[in-house]
Design an enzyme around this catalytic site. Structure first.
Site, PDB file in Angstrom:
ATOM      1  N   MET A 141      55.738  -4.534   8.151  1.00 52.04           N
ATOM      2  CA  MET A 141      55.335  -5.380   8.374  1.00 52.04           C
ATOM      3  C   MET A 141      53.748  -4.744   7.675  1.00 52.04           C
ATOM      4  O   MET A 141      53.046  -3.995   8.502  1.00 52.04           O
ATOM      5  CB  MET A 141      55.642  -6.505   8.856  1.00 52.04           C
ATOM      6  CG  MET A 141      55.289  -6.774  10.433  1.00 52.04           C
ATOM      7  SD  MET A 141      55.981  -8.095  10.994  1.00 52.04           S
ATOM      8  CE  MET A 141      54.819  -7.993  13.060  1.00 52.04           C
TER       9      MET A 141
ATOM     10  N   ASP B 234      48.562  -2.029   7.393  1.00 49.32           N
ATOM     11  CA  ASP B 234      48.087  -1.221   8.228  1.00 49.32           C
ATOM     12  C   ASP B 234      48.558   0.480   7.747  1.00 49.32           C
ATOM     13  O   ASP B 234      49.720   1.088   7.752  1.00 49.32           O
ATOM     14  CB  ASP B 234      48.669  -1.583   9.661  1.00 49.32           C
ATOM     15  CG  ASP B 234      47.759  -0.099  10.142  1.00 49.32           C
ATOM     16  OD1 ASP B 234      46.521   0.085   9.788  1.00 49.32           O
ATOM     17  OD2 ASP B 234      48.145   0.231  11.378  1.00 49.32           O
TER      18      ASP B 234
ATOM     19  N   HIS C 178      53.052   0.618  15.945  1.00 45.30           N
ATOM     20  CA  HIS C 178      52.622  -0.570  16.584  1.00 45.30           C
ATOM     21  C   HIS C 178      53.379  -0.906  17.232  1.00 45.30           C
ATOM     22  O   HIS C 178      54.813  -1.224  17.359  1.00 45.30           O
ATOM     23  CB  HIS C 178      52.829  -1.642  15.737  1.00 45.30           C
ATOM     24  CG  HIS C 178      51.461  -1.737  13.846  1.00 45.30           C
ATOM     25  ND1 HIS C 178      52.108  -2.061  12.984  1.00 45.30           N
ATOM     26  CD2 HIS C 178      50.035  -0.796  14.141  1.00 45.30           C
ATOM     27  CE1 HIS C 178      50.554  -1.722  12.217  1.00 45.30           C
ATOM     28  NE2 HIS C 178      50.148  -0.729  12.327  1.00 45.30           N
TER      29      HIS C 178
ATOM     30  N   SER D   8      55.492   0.254  11.853  1.00 45.74           N
ATOM     31  CA  SER D   8      55.547  -0.845  12.593  1.00 45.74           C
ATOM     32  C   SER D   8      56.976  -0.717  12.452  1.00 45.74           C
ATOM     33  O   SER D   8      57.903  -0.273  13.181  1.00 45.74           O
ATOM     34  CB  SER D   8      54.701  -1.345  11.927  1.00 45.74           C
ATOM     35  OG  SER D   8      54.729  -2.178  12.643  1.00 45.74           O
ATOM     36  N   THR D   9      57.890  -2.729  12.462  1.00 46.78           N
ATOM     37  CA  THR D   9      58.873  -3.454  12.201  1.00 46.78           C
ATOM     38  C   THR D   9      60.036  -1.999  11.807  1.00 46.78           C
ATOM     39  O   THR D   9      59.274  -1.958  10.809  1.00 46.78           O
ATOM     40  CB  THR D   9      59.245  -4.019  11.690  1.00 46.78           C
ATOM     41  OG1 THR D   9      57.526  -5.040  12.194  1.00 46.78           O
ATOM     42  CG2 THR D   9      60.265  -4.639  12.075  1.00 46.78           C
TER      43      THR D   9
END
Length: 367
Positions: free
Chosen positions: A306, A309, A212, A185-186
């Site tokens: 973050m 998931d 993401h 993600s991030t």
């Protein structure tokens, strides 16, 4: 208090963004009308995090980002257009050192910004707490400080790698059946660069990636990775037969699932499941793979991002006989997702990013 510098040439956007963060109560907000003004404010305002528009007069966002990363590195979240050009510029921004991005609302901005606000605040908070590597753009910073030629951000994609060989086959003439499942993600695009470019051209297992990201950007991500990886990279837009030695990127705003079809495996883009908060969902990808492939033929890799998931599904994967790798806190931009996997006892190997590729190769060769 979090010191936030908002850089945007639109007075309306500056006002809307400022009101969102000032209402949170723990932000000190500064404003800049363009990149040049932002650079002037860096020493005096000393931001903890910056939101940065890309298209601005005098000094555009990419040039400003480049200067920030060299002169006073701090986490930057890009405010990006969802056009094809905007997606390509966003990938370049992430390559230059931006931590994350958020798509700029289209249409009636004052109405759309209210819907966007919770996710924007969440991303900026995560970015403010992000860990920038001390080595980030180190060579360029040294060159700037010693008066050598000024660095200018690259405007062209890297040169393609040499032609790729035919994927390796296992003894008996059958292609190895196993899957690598990667969640990020991030900070994920940079982590994917670092992981996937270390894999050799004879890496036999297919790799499925859930990053993401909105749909407008996952195509640009796949195209960029395809230019720098030894393995071919494609975005999954329709049911696609999974082939050995290929990398598959989940389409944004959807979930990628694995299913068996005859003796082979299919990757497909499914409508995003509202039961999962983040998309493409790492949890859903892993659980679908567990339903189609024996667990001992699966390897999960969870990297920076973050939230949580992928942590529960990869913990289940390990419990059923699969193998899991988690990025170590020391290298993760945000140690949310991999940290949750480690805390759940679901990681076989915890390693910094620069070692994950070697561990992945060794793990797959041992299966």
């Amino acid at each position: 208090m979090i010191r936030l510098l908002i850089v945007d040439d639109s007075p309306l956007m500056r006002r809307l963004l400022g009101s969102i963060f000032e209402a949170e109560g723990d932000f000190v907000v500064g404003m800049a009308r363009d990149g040049a003004e932002a650079i002037e404010l860096l020493p005096t305002f000393a931001p903890d995090v910056v939101t940065l528009d890309i298209n601005m007069p005098r000094m555009d966002g990419l040039t400003c980002l480049d200067r920030i990363m060299i002169e006073r590195p701090c986490p930057v979240v890009m405010f990006s257009s969802m056009t094809d050009e905007g997606a390509a510029e966003t990938m370049e921004a992430l390559h230059l050192g931006a931590v994350d991005f958020i798509p700029k609302p289209e249409g009636a901005v004052s109405l759309a910004i209210d819907t966007l606000a919770p996710r924007l605040v969440e991303k900026v908070r995560a970015a403010a707490a992000a860990r920038l590597k001390p080595s980030l753009r180190l060579r360029d910073r040294v060159r700037a400080r010693t008066g050598l030629a000024r660095w200018t951000p690259p405007r062209e994609a890297p040169s393609p790698v040499p032609p790729r060989p035919v994927p390796r086959a296992v003894p008996g003439g059958k292609t190895a059946e196993g899957l690598v499942l990667v969640g990020t993600s991030t900070g994920g695009p940079q982590a994917l660069d670092a992981l996937l470019t270390t894999l050799p051209p004879d890496f036999s297992w297919p790799i499925l990636v859930a990053q993401h990201m909105p749909a407008s950007f996952t195509g640009a991500l796949a195209r960029r990775l395809d230019t720098i990886c030894a393995l071919p990279v494609t975005e999954v837009l329709a049911p696609t037969q999974i082939q050995s030695g290929h990398i598959y990127i989940a389409r944004g705003d959807a979930d990628m699932i694995v299913r068996r079809q005859g003796r082979g495996l299919i990757a497909a883009a499914a409508p995003s499941d509202p039961g999962h908060r983040w998309h493409p969902s790492v949890d859903r990808l892993v659980r679908s793979a567990l339903a189609a492939v024996p667990a001992d033929r699966l390897v999960g890799v969870l990297m920076t991002g973050m939230g949580n998931d992928g942590a529960a599904a990869m913990t289940a994967l390990r419990a059923q006989g699969g193998r899991t790798l988690a990025e170590a806190e020391e290298s993760a931009v945000v140690w949310g997702m991999p940290g949750e996997l480690v805390r759940a006892g679901g990681a076989d190997i915890v390693a910094p990013l620069d070692m994950l590729g070697k561990h992945l190769v060794d793990t797959v060769r041992s299966r």
